[in-house]
Motif scaffolding. Structure first.
Motif, PDB file in Angstrom:
ATOM      1  N   THR A  62       1.173  -1.237  -0.017  1.00  0.00           N
ATOM      2  CA  THR A  62       0.114  -0.132   0.112  1.00  0.00           C
ATOM      3  C   THR A  62       0.681   0.963  -0.356  1.00  0.00           C
ATOM      4  O   THR A  62       1.434   1.505   0.945  1.00  0.00           O
ATOM      5  CB  THR A  62      -1.039   0.176   1.296  1.00  0.00           C
ATOM      6  OG1 THR A  62      -1.931  -1.248   1.421  1.00  0.00           O
ATOM      7  CG2 THR A  62      -1.863   0.853   1.273  1.00  0.00           C
ATOM      8  N   MET A  63       0.398   2.208  -0.758  1.00  0.00           N
ATOM      9  CA  MET A  63       1.347   3.404  -1.033  1.00  0.00           C
ATOM     10  C   MET A  63       0.917   4.682  -1.086  1.00  0.00           C
ATOM     11  O   MET A  63      -0.571   4.668  -1.325  1.00  0.00           O
ATOM     12  CB  MET A  63       1.965   3.144  -2.723  1.00  0.00           C
ATOM     13  CG  MET A  63       3.414   2.083  -2.469  1.00  0.00           C
ATOM     14  SD  MET A  63       4.457   2.024  -4.289  1.00  0.00           S
ATOM     15  CE  MET A  63       2.649   0.951  -4.393  1.00  0.00           C
ATOM     16  N   ARG A  64       1.368   6.025  -0.895  1.00  0.00           N
ATOM     17  CA  ARG A  64       0.478   6.903  -0.760  1.00  0.00           C
ATOM     18  C   ARG A  64       0.978   7.878  -0.984  1.00  0.00           C
ATOM     19  O   ARG A  64       2.736   8.016  -0.719  1.00  0.00           O
ATOM     20  CB  ARG A  64      -0.240   7.419   0.637  1.00  0.00           C
ATOM     21  CG  ARG A  64      -0.844   6.136   1.407  1.00  0.00           C
ATOM     22  CD  ARG A  64      -1.797   6.867   2.587  1.00  0.00           C
ATOM     23  NE  ARG A  64      -2.666   7.979   2.046  1.00  0.00           N
ATOM     24  CZ  ARG A  64      -3.752   7.753   1.521  1.00  0.00           C
ATOM     25  NH1 ARG A  64      -4.314   6.977   1.462  1.00  0.00           N
ATOM     26  NH2 ARG A  64      -4.010   9.149   1.778  1.00  0.00           N
ATOM     27  N   THR A  65       0.450   9.287  -2.351  1.00  0.00           N
ATOM     28  CA  THR A  65       1.195   9.813  -2.773  1.00  0.00           C
ATOM     29  C   THR A  65       1.889  11.346  -1.135  1.00  0.00           C
ATOM     30  O   THR A  65       1.326  11.122  -0.698  1.00  0.00           O
ATOM     31  CB  THR A  65       0.244  10.803  -3.543  1.00  0.00           C
ATOM     32  OG1 THR A  65      -0.045  10.352  -4.345  1.00  0.00           O
ATOM     33  CG2 THR A  65       1.060  11.934  -4.311  1.00  0.00           C
ATOM     34  N   VAL A  87       7.195   2.349   1.709  1.00  0.00           N
ATOM     35  CA  VAL A  87       5.771   2.670   2.100  1.00  0.00           C
ATOM     36  C   VAL A  87       5.502   4.051   2.790  1.00  0.00           C
ATOM     37  O   VAL A  87       4.713   4.730   1.900  1.00  0.00           O
ATOM     38  CB  VAL A  87       5.130   1.084   2.709  1.00  0.00           C
ATOM     39  CG1 VAL A  87       4.115   1.861   2.971  1.00  0.00           C
ATOM     40  CG2 VAL A  87       5.391  -0.108   1.492  1.00  0.00           C
ATOM     41  N   ASN A  88       6.626   4.170   4.025  1.00  0.00           N
ATOM     42  CA  ASN A  88       6.755   5.461   4.318  1.00  0.00           C
ATOM     43  C   ASN A  88       8.153   5.458   4.816  1.00  0.00           C
ATOM     44  O   ASN A  88       8.213   5.165   5.863  1.00  0.00           O
ATOM     45  CB  ASN A  88       5.422   4.966   5.833  1.00  0.00           C
ATOM     46  CG  ASN A  88       5.100   6.310   6.438  1.00  0.00           C
ATOM     47  OD1 ASN A  88       5.770   7.522   6.216  1.00  0.00           O
ATOM     48  ND2 ASN A  88       4.216   6.351   7.652  1.00  0.00           N
ATOM     49  N   ARG A  89       8.496   6.312   4.251  1.00  0.00           N
ATOM     50  CA  ARG A  89       9.616   7.415   4.681  1.00  0.00           C
ATOM     51  C   ARG A  89      10.272   7.607   6.231  1.00  0.00           C
ATOM     52  O   ARG A  89      10.747   7.730   6.439  1.00  0.00           O
ATOM     53  CB  ARG A  89       9.478   7.971   3.224  1.00  0.00           C
ATOM     54  CG  ARG A  89       9.088   9.744   3.379  1.00  0.00           C
ATOM     55  CD  ARG A  89       9.292  10.361   2.674  1.00  0.00           C
ATOM     56  NE  ARG A  89       9.167  11.249   2.425  1.00  0.00           N
ATOM     57  CZ  ARG A  89       8.330  11.918   2.066  1.00  0.00           C
ATOM     58  NH1 ARG A  89       8.992  12.746   0.520  1.00  0.00           N
ATOM     59  NH2 ARG A  89       7.190  13.414   1.845  1.00  0.00           N
ATOM     60  N   HIS A  90       8.744   8.081   5.864  1.00  0.00           N
ATOM     61  CA  HIS A  90       8.754   8.719   7.880  1.00  0.00           C
ATOM     62  C   HIS A  90       8.869   7.478   8.933  1.00  0.00           C
ATOM     63  O   HIS A  90       8.929   7.877  10.459  1.00  0.00           O
ATOM     64  CB  HIS A  90       7.589   9.694   8.277  1.00  0.00           C
ATOM     65  CG  HIS A  90       7.537  10.616   6.822  1.00  0.00           C
ATOM     66  ND1 HIS A  90       8.547  11.673   6.334  1.00  0.00           N
ATOM     67  CD2 HIS A  90       6.322  10.925   6.257  1.00  0.00           C
ATOM     68  CE1 HIS A  90       7.895  12.240   5.778  1.00  0.00           C
ATOM     69  NE2 HIS A  90       7.024  11.855   5.383  1.00  0.00           N
ATOM     70  N   GLN A  93      10.236   1.533  10.656  1.00  0.00           N
ATOM     71  CA  GLN A  93       9.893   0.029  11.347  1.00  0.00           C
ATOM     72  C   GLN A  93       8.539  -0.201   9.443  1.00  0.00           C
ATOM     73  O   GLN A  93       8.484  -1.121   9.461  1.00  0.00           O
ATOM     74  CB  GLN A  93       8.460   0.063  11.960  1.00  0.00           C
ATOM     75  CG  GLN A  93       9.546  -0.334  12.533  1.00  0.00           C
ATOM     76  CD  GLN A  93      11.006  -0.917  13.754  1.00  0.00           C
ATOM     77  OE1 GLN A  93      10.502  -2.011  12.691  1.00  0.00           O
ATOM     78  NE2 GLN A  93      11.792   0.041  13.196  1.00  0.00           N
ATOM     79  N   ALA A  94       8.407   0.169   8.609  1.00  0.00           N
ATOM     80  CA  ALA A  94       7.699   0.523   7.744  1.00  0.00           C
ATOM     81  C   ALA A  94       7.815  -0.423   6.560  1.00  0.00           C
ATOM     82  O   ALA A  94       8.898  -0.355   6.108  1.00  0.00           O
ATOM     83  CB  ALA A  94       7.110   1.783   6.597  1.00  0.00           C
ATOM     84  N   PRO A  95       7.596  -1.581   5.955  1.00  0.00           N
ATOM     85  CA  PRO A  95       8.297  -2.141   4.733  1.00  0.00           C
ATOM     86  C   PRO A  95       8.737  -1.445   3.916  1.00  0.00           C
ATOM     87  O   PRO A  95       8.248  -0.647   2.951  1.00  0.00           O
ATOM     88  CB  PRO A  95       6.642  -2.136   4.152  1.00  0.00           C
ATOM     89  CG  PRO A  95       5.920  -2.969   5.468  1.00  0.00           C
ATOM     90  CD  PRO A  95       6.057  -1.127   6.092  1.00  0.00           C
TER      91      PRO A  95
END
Length: 149
Positions: A62-65, A87-90, A93-95
């Motif tokens: 799952t990705m978000r702009t 998936v989440n650069r912030h 622990q994100a995939p």
């Protein structure tokens, strides 16, 4: 839970699909060929993968702009067309998923689509991504046709 197919949820559109190599961090497995479909709209996107176009989904990214990122990587010298999806650069622990295209043309198609997803760069409307997808589909059809002879 029953296996899920690649069908995109209503209100989303398929942006690109095709085979990529997915890196499994388990050293015994390494690179596995998987069929990916990228779909979504309005800042929310999903990239599902399976063994083939008509096979059950093994996983979904799952990705978000503005939150997810995609970058090329030189981590694998024998795999020149590799790229990494965060998936989440912030979130530490994100995939993080590492995949590779078969050639530079495929790499350009996928990076173009994924930059629309991650950066909101809409090169999709100028037709270049769709034309590249059609060209790739045609080339694959010709290869399959030759194999059947």
């Amino acid at each position: 839970a029953s296996p899920k197919s690649h069908f995109a949820p209503s209100g989303t559109e398929k942006m690109i699909s095709g085979y990529l190599w997915k890196f499994d961090k388990n050293l015994l497995k390494g690179w596995k060929k998987r069929f990916f479909i990228l779909f979504g709209s309005e800042g929310s996107y999903h990239m599902s993968y399976s063994d083939g176009p008509k096979q059950y989904v093994k996983g979904t990214i799952t990705m978000r702009t503005g939150i997810s990122t995609v970058t090329q990587t030189r981590e694998f010298p024998k795999t020149p067309y590799a790229f990494v999806i965060h998936v989440n650069r912030h979130e530490a622990q994100a995939p993080v998923v590492t995949v590779a295209a078969n050639d530079d043309k495929d790499l350009a198609r996928w990076l173009s689509a994924l930059r629309i997803v991650t950066e909101g760069q809409d090169v999709y409307n100028n037709g270049s991504l769709q034309e590249a997808q059609e060209e790739s589909d045609h080339a694959m059809a010709l290869r399959l046709q030759r194999q059947m002879m």
